[in-house]
Design a protein around this motif. Structure first.
Motif, short mmCIF file in Angstrom:
data_model
loop_
_atom_site.label_atom_id
_atom_site.label_comp_id
_atom_site.label_asym_id
_atom_site.label_seq_id
_atom_site.Cartn_x
_atom_site.Cartn_y
_atom_site.Cartn_z
N LEU A 1 4.16 27.92 -2.72
CA LEU A 1 4.43 26.57 -2.22
C LEU A 1 3.95 25.52 -3.21
O LEU A 1 2.89 25.66 -3.82
N THR A 2 4.73 24.46 -3.37
CA THR A 2 4.25 23.29 -4.11
C THR A 2 3.27 22.53 -3.23
O THR A 2 3.42 22.49 -2.01
N VAL A 3 2.26 21.93 -3.85
CA VAL A 3 1.15 21.34 -3.08
C VAL A 3 1.12 19.82 -3.30
O VAL A 3 1.00 19.35 -4.43
N TYR A 4 1.22 19.09 -2.19
CA TYR A 4 1.20 17.63 -2.22
C TYR A 4 0.10 17.11 -1.28
O TYR A 4 -0.37 17.83 -0.39
N GLY A 5 -0.27 15.87 -1.49
CA GLY A 5 -1.21 15.20 -0.60
C GLY A 5 -0.73 13.78 -0.33
O GLY A 5 -0.09 13.16 -1.19
N VAL A 6 -1.01 13.27 0.85
CA VAL A 6 -0.65 11.91 1.22
C VAL A 6 -1.89 11.21 1.75
O VAL A 6 -2.61 11.75 2.59
N ASP A 7 -2.15 10.03 1.25
CA ASP A 7 -3.27 9.23 1.74
C ASP A 7 -3.05 7.78 1.31
O ASP A 7 -2.18 7.48 0.48
N GLY A 8 -3.84 6.89 1.88
CA GLY A 8 -3.69 5.47 1.59
C GLY A 8 -4.94 4.87 1.00
O GLY A 8 -6.03 5.45 1.04
N SER A 9 -4.78 3.70 0.41
CA SER A 9 -5.88 2.95 -0.16
C SER A 9 -5.49 1.48 -0.19
O SER A 9 -4.39 1.11 0.23
N THR A 10 -6.37 0.64 -0.68
CA THR A 10 -6.08 -0.79 -0.79
C THR A 10 -6.42 -1.27 -2.20
O THR A 10 -7.26 -0.69 -2.89
N LEU A 11 -5.76 -2.33 -2.61
CA LEU A 11 -6.02 -2.98 -3.89
C LEU A 11 -6.25 -4.46 -3.65
O LEU A 11 -5.50 -5.09 -2.90
N ARG A 12 -7.27 -5.01 -4.29
CA ARG A 12 -7.48 -6.45 -4.22
C ARG A 12 -6.45 -7.18 -5.07
O ARG A 12 -6.06 -6.70 -6.12
N VAL A 13 -6.04 -8.35 -4.59
CA VAL A 13 -5.13 -9.18 -5.37
C VAL A 13 -5.76 -10.56 -5.52
O VAL A 13 -6.73 -10.90 -4.83
N ALA A 14 -5.22 -11.35 -6.43
CA ALA A 14 -5.79 -12.66 -6.72
C ALA A 14 -5.85 -13.52 -5.46
O ALA A 14 -4.95 -13.47 -4.61
N ASP A 15 -6.91 -14.29 -5.34
CA ASP A 15 -7.14 -15.11 -4.15
C ASP A 15 -6.32 -16.39 -4.24
O ASP A 15 -6.82 -17.46 -4.61
N THR A 16 -5.03 -16.29 -3.90
CA THR A 16 -4.14 -17.44 -3.85
C THR A 16 -3.52 -17.54 -2.46
O THR A 16 -3.48 -16.55 -1.72
N GLU A 17 -3.04 -18.72 -2.12
CA GLU A 17 -2.43 -18.91 -0.81
C GLU A 17 -1.18 -18.03 -0.65
O GLU A 17 -0.93 -17.48 0.43
N GLU A 18 -0.40 -17.91 -1.73
CA GLU A 18 0.81 -17.10 -1.66
C GLU A 18 0.48 -15.63 -1.39
O GLU A 18 1.13 -14.99 -0.55
N ASN A 19 -0.52 -15.11 -2.08
CA ASN A 19 -0.90 -13.71 -1.86
C ASN A 19 -1.48 -13.49 -0.47
O ASN A 19 -1.23 -12.46 0.16
#
Length: 471
Positions: A153-171
């Motif tokens: 079997l081929t082996v995969y993993g799924v998970d999540g994380s977060t990334l900070r983005v620039a502190d602007t009103e649009e973001n």
């Protein structure tokens, strides 16, 4: 050229048209009208130039009129931004030689302003980078997973994380800002969910959304990309009767493996061995009402194990055959899920140099930067996998940090200063240096996870205080 930068530039004697006035079918065949930057010889074995052209054409972003920064070059600027995090964007453009030469003085290096790069990125948008990532990941990940199978079997993993983005009103409007026990978080954050080939750390899929989106929702489009004869390892946050049934029912031999929650109930059908049971999961009344097409019950396998010094745990899986998949082999396989966490660490800690946030200050450029970062990460991983194959060791035995540093040095020094004729020898030397980055075998972890330093007790910088300081 196989895998370089292309530019669709109209004939020099033809009258210049307004942007968008030339048919894309006429523009795309002009591949090779200008030379690709020599710095990308390193990755020429991996990216076919047609893939970039197809991504630009499919998203309507192909360069039609002659510019200093054609769309094809901007694609590489965004990839270079991710891998050269310690350099300004203008330095990335200059060091990678990503500007068309002056027609009147071809030998003269043309410089561009920061605003010109921003405008070029705004014209390109994020969709071409996303399309290029999907196409390359599909090609690269399938071959890599096939080379590192477990029990067929081929082996995969799924998970999540977060990334900070620039502190602007649009973001903040586009991505949102998480809450905190001490108030709101300091930066807006974008949520990402990755599908990774666990034994080579190649990203096979990526889903990007605002912080308010759940990992389950963002992962929804990734399940359809799972191949047959595969095993997908997920953590307890992804336990869902509907999700697990979808994984195993939408293909042939598509298996899943996860750790059971303490409150999850099941009925024992058969004892397969010590601490190894065939169990039956039942569909809840609420889920049955929402999804009447789901079966009333689903069989799974429960394997109980305990490491010395840790609490006992139970794993649930669709690997029902105890002969083909021995119970003793399943717990070590589940713990390979942490390879995905290491992959996120490679992106955040090493590739991004522990920077507080991504560079981009507008939502569309943030998405563009994330896709470029994912492509660049995969390119480094491909080089590491090739070196590991030649050295006869698993890809995780190659140091990502040092491989990234060597590739960065090659880009900003060697490829920029040496003549094109010398590059093949320089590339051979780089590959020999990468082969020296073999790490020792990992030691098993025999202690619980803990932190030595807690969060700072300093108060948060409030907006009012920051405004008063500016005034």
């Amino acid at each position: 050229m196989a895998g370089g930068v292309i530019a669709e530039v109209p004939d020099a004697e033809a009258p210049l048209h307004k942007e968008g006035s030339m048919d894309l079918g006429q523009a795309i065949p002009m591949v090779g009208a200008c030379q690709r930057p020599e710095s990308f010889q390193l990755f020429s074995r991996h990216i076919d130039s047609k893939w970039i052209a197809q991504a630009l054409k499919a998203t309507g972003s192909a360069t039609v009129r002659r510019r200093k920064l054609p769309a094809e070059y901007v694609v590489w600027i965004v990839v270079g931004m991710g891998l050269l995090r310690d350099r300004s964007i203008q330095e990335v453009v200059r060091h990678l030689d990503l500007v068309l030469p002056d027609m009147d003085a071809p030998a003269h290096r043309v410089s561009v302003t920061g605003s010109a790069v921003v405008q070029a990125r705004d014209r390109l948008k994020a969709r071409p980078l996303e399309a290029l990532f999907v196409q390359t990941a599909e090609h690269w990940a399938a071959a890599s997973a096939d080379a590192h199978r477990w029990c067929g079997l081929t082996v995969y993993g799924v998970d999540g994380s977060t990334l900070r983005v620039a502190d602007t009103e649009e973001n903040e409007t586009a991505f949102g800002r998480p809450g905190s026990s001490r108030g709101r978080a300091g930066y807006p954050q974008v949520r990402v969910v990755g599908l990774m080939v666990l034994r080579s750390h190649l990203l096979a899929g990526l889903s990007v959304g605002p912080y308010s989106d759940s990992e389950l929702d963002l992962a929804e489009p990734l399940w359809a990309t799972l191949p047959d004869s595969s095993l997908t390892i997920v953590d307890r946050g992804f336990i869902s009767y509907r999700l697990l049934y979808q994984i195993q029912s939408r293909g042939n031999q598509r298996h899943w493996l996860t750790r059971a929650k303490s409150n999850l109930k099941w009925r024992v059908v058969k004892q397969l061995g010590p601490d190894d049971q065939l169990v039956e999961l039942s569909l809840s009344r609420k889920l049955r009402k929402a999804h009447p097409d789901l079966p009333e019950t689903m069989q799974a396998r429960a394997v109980r194990y305990q490491h010395r010094g840790f609490r006992p745990q139970t794993l649930l899986t669709s690997l029902l055959d105890p002969t083909a998949y021995p119970a003793a082999d399943i717990p070590p396989m589940y713990h390979e899920r942490w390879e995905l966490e290491l992959g996120f660490d490679e992106v955040k800690t090493h590739t991004l140099e522990r920077e507080e946030a991504l560079r981009s200050r507008a939502p569309e450029r943030v998405r563009q930067e994330i896709w470029g970062l994912a492509i660049g990460y995969n390119l480094v991983r491909l080089e590491m996998e090739r070196v590991a194959r030649e050295a006869g060791v698993p890809p995780r035995r190659i140091s990502f940090r040092h491989a990234l540093m060597l590739i960065r040095n090659f880009w900003v020094v060697t490829a920029w200063l040496c003549s094109p004729g010398v590059l093949p020898r320089r590339l051979d030397a780089l590959h020999e240096e990468l082969a020296l980055l073999i790490l020792p075998e990992r030691r098993p972890r025999t202690y619980p996870r803990a932190v030595k330093i807690k969060m700072s007790n300093y108060p948060l910088k409030r907006e009012a205080r920051a405004k008063r300081r500016l005034n």
